[in-house]
Motif scaffolding. Structure first.
Motif, PDB file in Angstrom:
ATOM      1  N   LEU A   4      28.829 -32.372   4.630  1.00 55.67           N
ATOM      2  CA  LEU A   4      28.277 -31.680   3.472  1.00 55.67           C
ATOM      3  C   LEU A   4      27.123 -32.455   2.861  1.00 55.67           C
ATOM      4  CD1 LEU A   4      31.625 -30.826   1.628  1.00 55.67           C
ATOM      5  CD2 LEU A   4      30.339 -29.366   3.169  1.00 55.67           C
ATOM      6  N   ASP A   5      26.052 -31.750   2.533  1.00 52.37           N
ATOM      7  CA  ASP A   5      25.001 -32.289   1.674  1.00 52.37           C
ATOM      8  C   ASP A   5      25.276 -31.728   0.291  1.00 52.37           C
ATOM      9  OD1 ASP A   5      23.233 -33.894   3.217  1.00 52.37           O
ATOM     10  OD2 ASP A   5      22.505 -32.087   4.209  1.00 52.37           O
ATOM     11  N   ILE A   6      25.442 -32.606  -0.689  1.00 46.52           N
ATOM     12  CA  ILE A   6      25.787 -32.177  -2.043  1.00 46.52           C
ATOM     13  C   ILE A   6      24.681 -32.612  -2.999  1.00 46.52           C
ATOM     14  CG2 ILE A   6      27.459 -32.396  -3.933  1.00 46.52           C
ATOM     15  CD1 ILE A   6      29.619 -32.817  -1.781  1.00 46.52           C
ATOM     16  N   TRP A  70      25.941 -27.242  -2.406  1.00 42.73           N
ATOM     17  CA  TRP A  70      26.234 -27.958  -1.175  1.00 42.73           C
ATOM     18  C   TRP A  70      25.901 -27.102   0.028  1.00 42.73           C
ATOM     19  CZ3 TRP A  70      29.910 -26.646  -4.765  1.00 42.73           C
ATOM     20  CH2 TRP A  70      30.875 -25.720  -4.389  1.00 42.73           C
ATOM     21  N   THR A  72      26.963 -26.799   3.972  1.00 43.11           N
ATOM     22  CA  THR A  72      27.999 -27.182   4.925  1.00 43.11           C
ATOM     23  C   THR A  72      27.418 -27.128   6.330  1.00 43.11           C
ATOM     24  OG1 THR A  72      29.672 -26.211   3.464  1.00 43.11           O
ATOM     25  CG2 THR A  72      30.337 -26.693   5.735  1.00 43.11           C
TER      26      THR A  72
END
Length: 115
Positions: A4-6, A70, A72
């Motif tokens: 994940l990039d949050i 985020w 995914t």
């Protein structure tokens, strides 16, 4: 393993529609590169903390809200390749951000449990 990039972003309340439009324009680019989902949230119940909180983390101003989003990815390798390609993508380069990117917090996370 999913990755994940949050992001945690201070967005001027007046720019909420522009923020959502920005997300709608960029989400297909992430999906083209392998993202399985792109999620955006708008802070509605963001309490003040004693030592730190979302507001302090992004130096939130009175006329702003905290947005958390985020992306995914199926795995970190897909994410890394995607970002490398996206940073070269002319469609991304010319976009204006409807928020102060200098106060945005972002990081990548390995998903280790989903209960």
């Amino acid at each position: 393993m999913p990755f994940l990039d949050i992001t945690v972003i201070p967005v001027p309340n007046a720019n909420k529609a522009a923020y959502l439009e920005h997300s709608a324009k960029t989400s297909p680019f992430f999906r083209e590169k392998g993202a399985t989902a792109v999620t955006e949230t708008w802070g509605e119940d963001v309490p003040d903390g004693k030592l730190t909180d979302f507001k302090k983390a992004v130096q939130l101003q009175a006329d702003e809200s905290v947005a958390v989003g985020w992306i995914t990815w199926p795995d970190k390798a897909t994410r890394d390749a995607a970002w490398e390609a996206l940073m070269q993508d002319e469609r991304m380069a010319g976009m204006d951000m409807p928020f102060d990117g200098k106060r945005m917090i972002f990081a990548g996370f390995e998903l280790v449990a989903e209960n």
